[in-house]
Design an enzyme around this catalytic site. Structure first.
Site, PDB file in Angstrom:
ATOM      1  N   GLY A 123       8.613 -12.498  15.556  1.00  0.00           N
ATOM      2  CA  GLY A 123       9.529 -12.803  14.717  1.00  0.00           C
ATOM      3  C   GLY A 123      10.008 -11.224  14.658  1.00  0.00           C
ATOM      4  N   TYR A 167      -3.716  -5.449   8.055  1.00  0.00           N
ATOM      5  CA  TYR A 167      -4.956  -4.877   8.305  1.00  0.00           C
ATOM      6  C   TYR A 167      -5.476  -5.460   7.241  1.00  0.00           C
ATOM      7  CZ  TYR A 167      -0.093  -4.067   5.563  1.00  0.00           C
ATOM      8  OH  TYR A 167       0.686  -4.058   5.000  1.00  0.00           O
ATOM      9  N   LYS A 223      14.778  -6.188   5.901  1.00  0.00           N
ATOM     10  CA  LYS A 223      15.266  -5.392   7.236  1.00  0.00           C
ATOM     11  C   LYS A 223      16.305  -5.572   8.295  1.00  0.00           C
ATOM     12  CE  LYS A 223      10.395  -3.661   7.630  1.00  0.00           C
ATOM     13  NZ  LYS A 223       9.646  -4.603   8.690  1.00  0.00           N
ATOM     14  N   LEU A 252       0.957  -1.237  -0.339  1.00  0.00           N
ATOM     15  CA  LEU A 252       0.404  -0.422   0.314  1.00  0.00           C
ATOM     16  C   LEU A 252       0.723   1.149  -0.282  1.00  0.00           C
ATOM     17  CD1 LEU A 252      -2.848  -1.707   2.908  1.00  0.00           C
ATOM     18  CD2 LEU A 252      -3.343  -0.525   0.012  1.00  0.00           C
TER      19      LEU A 252
HETATM   20  P1  NAP Z   1       7.501 -12.767  10.482  1.00  0.00           P
HETATM   21  O1  NAP Z   1       8.821 -11.920  11.049  1.00  0.00           O
HETATM   22  O2  NAP Z   1       7.712 -13.764   9.649  1.00  0.00           O
HETATM   23  O3  NAP Z   1       7.290 -13.563  12.481  1.00  0.00           O
HETATM   24  C1  NAP Z   1       6.120 -14.472  12.294  1.00  0.00           C
HETATM   25  C2  NAP Z   1       5.765 -14.035  13.779  1.00  0.00           C
HETATM   26  O4  NAP Z   1       4.936 -15.229  14.171  1.00  0.00           O
HETATM   27  C3  NAP Z   1       7.012 -15.554  13.959  1.00  0.00           C
HETATM   28  O5  NAP Z   1       7.376 -15.418  15.181  1.00  0.00           O
HETATM   29  C4  NAP Z   1       6.305 -16.485  14.375  1.00  0.00           C
HETATM   30  O6  NAP Z   1       7.090 -17.777  14.511  1.00  0.00           O
HETATM   31  C5  NAP Z   1       4.534 -16.704  14.158  1.00  0.00           C
HETATM   32  N1  NAP Z   1       3.808 -17.384  12.815  1.00  0.00           N
HETATM   33  C6  NAP Z   1       3.539 -17.141  11.731  1.00  0.00           C
HETATM   34  N2  NAP Z   1       2.519 -18.411  11.776  1.00  0.00           N
HETATM   35  C7  NAP Z   1       2.033 -18.884  12.650  1.00  0.00           C
HETATM   36  C8  NAP Z   1       1.535 -19.896  13.060  1.00  0.00           C
HETATM   37  N3  NAP Z   1       0.257 -20.136  12.384  1.00  0.00           N
HETATM   38  N4  NAP Z   1       0.816 -20.296  14.392  1.00  0.00           N
HETATM   39  C9  NAP Z   1       1.358 -19.677  15.782  1.00  0.00           C
HETATM   40  N5  NAP Z   1       2.549 -18.794  15.358  1.00  0.00           N
HETATM   41  C10 NAP Z   1       2.836 -17.572  13.817  1.00  0.00           C
HETATM   42  O7  NAP Z   1       6.735 -11.219  10.318  1.00  0.00           O
HETATM   43  P2  NAP Z   1       6.589 -10.300  11.015  1.00  0.00           P
HETATM   44  O8  NAP Z   1       7.225  -9.553  10.021  1.00  0.00           O
HETATM   45  O9  NAP Z   1       6.681  -9.841  12.517  1.00  0.00           O
HETATM   46  O10 NAP Z   1       4.902 -10.008  10.434  1.00  0.00           O
HETATM   47  C11 NAP Z   1       4.443 -11.083  10.761  1.00  0.00           C
HETATM   48  C12 NAP Z   1       2.156  -9.929  10.958  1.00  0.00           C
HETATM   49  O11 NAP Z   1       2.654  -8.023  10.727  1.00  0.00           O
HETATM   50  C13 NAP Z   1       1.947  -9.852   9.311  1.00  0.00           C
HETATM   51  O12 NAP Z   1       0.999 -10.194   9.337  1.00  0.00           O
HETATM   52  C14 NAP Z   1       2.756  -8.707   8.475  1.00  0.00           C
HETATM   53  O13 NAP Z   1       1.904  -7.611   7.680  1.00  0.00           O
HETATM   54  C15 NAP Z   1       2.376  -7.801  10.023  1.00  0.00           C
HETATM   55  N6  NAP Z   1       3.079  -6.303  10.162  1.00  0.00           N
HETATM   56  C16 NAP Z   1       2.544  -4.999  10.412  1.00  0.00           C
HETATM   57  C17 NAP Z   1       3.074  -4.061   9.954  1.00  0.00           C
HETATM   58  C18 NAP Z   1       2.492  -2.601  10.159  1.00  0.00           C
HETATM   59  O14 NAP Z   1       2.499  -1.405  10.038  1.00  0.00           O
HETATM   60  N7  NAP Z   1       1.039  -2.854   9.923  1.00  0.00           N
HETATM   61  C19 NAP Z   1       4.557  -3.946   9.968  1.00  0.00           C
HETATM   62  C20 NAP Z   1       5.254  -5.200  10.001  1.00  0.00           C
HETATM   63  C21 NAP Z   1       4.074  -6.215  10.285  1.00  0.00           C
HETATM   64  P3  NAP Z   1       8.058 -18.842  14.243  1.00  0.00           P
HETATM   65  O15 NAP Z   1       8.903 -18.274  14.666  1.00  0.00           O
HETATM   66  O16 NAP Z   1       7.737 -20.219  15.143  1.00  0.00           O
HETATM   67  O17 NAP Z   1       8.094 -19.221  12.491  1.00  0.00           O
END
Ligand code: NAP
Length: 295
Positions: free
Chosen positions: A133, A238, A72, A22
């Site tokens: 994460g 979102y 990142k 976006l």
């Molecule tokens: P990431 O680095 O891949 O981390 C994801 C985390 O979620 C990891 O701890 C992972 O666990 C856990 N996870 C994933 N699938 C799971 C499941 N089915 N059950 C339990 N735990 C699960 O991703 P991220 O960058 O942190 O992003 C996470 C979310 O935040 C995404 O949806 C992203 O779009 C959103 N986000 C939004 C913004 C915003 O500005 N609004 C900014 C950043 C991120 P494991 O370590 O065990 O794999």
């Protein structure tokens, strides 16, 4: 958008993938409103090319770059200097041009995350963060500035949970915050949910769910029976708005926050760093993103 000419300043996003981002929508809406002859592009970039691409874009006089998944942390190598927050968190989502074709690495995710919490009093509160994460780092770093009492990180994988908690304890060693990790596959997390003042979902669970069934809720449906209406729920996701998890919170009369404000605010902070203008049309950015999400 106004016509792109030889004088137009270029900024943009590097990540993989970027086609659903976006950021071009909300940034270009902001530049138009601000009367800036700037254009924001989303550029897919593979990890192996990241260093070359960031160097080249600096040589092409790009006025700034945003960096998203999966670069990142990798992008730190391409930075000549880091801001204090980017250094603390060891993650960069914004590159600011420096002299001699160099980049300064900054992180606006922390401020973006904090802005929707500004009106809440969280002093001495108990906070639960689900997931450990990349985004959880920005979340924990942001929470550290709010004088809260305790952060409990809830995860599914023992080793990534351990690494995350150790890393954050090291990064936050100068501060007094208590931080512990709980593996929800092994321990009952209900007592933590019951006493939480704020719960943040930093996992992708619930993202892009088209149907309205109550599936795809972090930690499963049953645990949320013990949720108190005093608890604030903050989902970083979102799409959809609201997620099934936030709907559960709304049914319990909890205050809920979705991820769009964080996304818009981190973008607005990047614009401030690049342009030097403090007054960024955040509402225009948000409404252009909302309009795009509805289509
Ligand atoms: P990431 O680095 O891949 O981390 C994801 C985390 O979620 C990891 O701890 C992972 O666990 C856990 N996870 C994933 N699938 C799971 C499941 N089915 N059950 C339990 N735990 C699960 O991703 P991220 O960058 O942190 O992003 C996470 C979310 O935040 C995404 O949806 C992203 O779009 C959103 N986000 C939004 C913004 C915003 O500005 N609004 C900014 C950043 C991120 P494991 O370590 O065990 O794999």
């Amino acid at each position: 958008m106004s016509t792109i000419t030889g004088k137009t300043n270029l900024v943009g996003l590097l990540g993989q993938p970027v086609n659903h981002s976006l950021s071009p929508i909300m940034h270009n809406a902001a530049y138009e409103e601000m009367g800036l002859d700037w254009c924001y592009l989303a550029m897919p970039c593979e990890s192996k090319n990241l260093e070359k691409v960031t160097k080249s874009l600096r040589c092409l006089d790009f006025k700034g770059l945003n960096i998203t998944i999966p670069h990142k942390q990798e992008v730190l190598k391409a930075c000549n200097k880091l801001t204090e927050v980017a250094n603390d968190i060891q993650a960069v989502n914004t590159l600011i041009p420096e002299k001699n074709h160099q980049w300064i690495g900054a992180n606006t995710d922390v401020e973006g995350f904090l802005t929707p919490l500004k009106s809440q009093n969280l002093i001495n509160s108990n906070v639960v963060v689900i997931g450990c994460g990349g985004s959880a780092r920005a979340v924990v770093m942001g929470l550290n500035s709010l004088n809260i009492k305790k952060i409990t990180i809830v995860g599914r994988d023992e080793s990534s949970l351990d690494i995350f908690v150790k890393t954050m304890r090291n990064l936050l060693s100068k501060r007094l915050i208590s931080i512990e990790g709980i593996n929800y596959k092994k321990l009952n997390v209900s007592p933590y949910i019951e006493e939480a003042d704020l719960i943040i979902n930093s996992t992708p669970i619930g993202m892009n769910i088209k149907n309205t069934s109550k599936e795809n809720v972090p930690l499963g449906n049953d645990i949320w029976n013990c949720l108190s209406k005093k608890t604030i729920l903050y989902d970083l996701i979102y799409t959809p708005r609201p997620t099934n998890w936030l709907k559960i919170g709304q049914q319990k009369n909890c205050f809920t926050i979705d991820g769009l404000d964080m996304l818009v605010e981190q973008g607005a902070f990047s614009i401030r760093l690049w342009s030097g203008f403090n007054d960024v049309p955040v509402q225009i950015m948000k409404s252009s993103a909302e309009k795009h999400l509805m289509n």
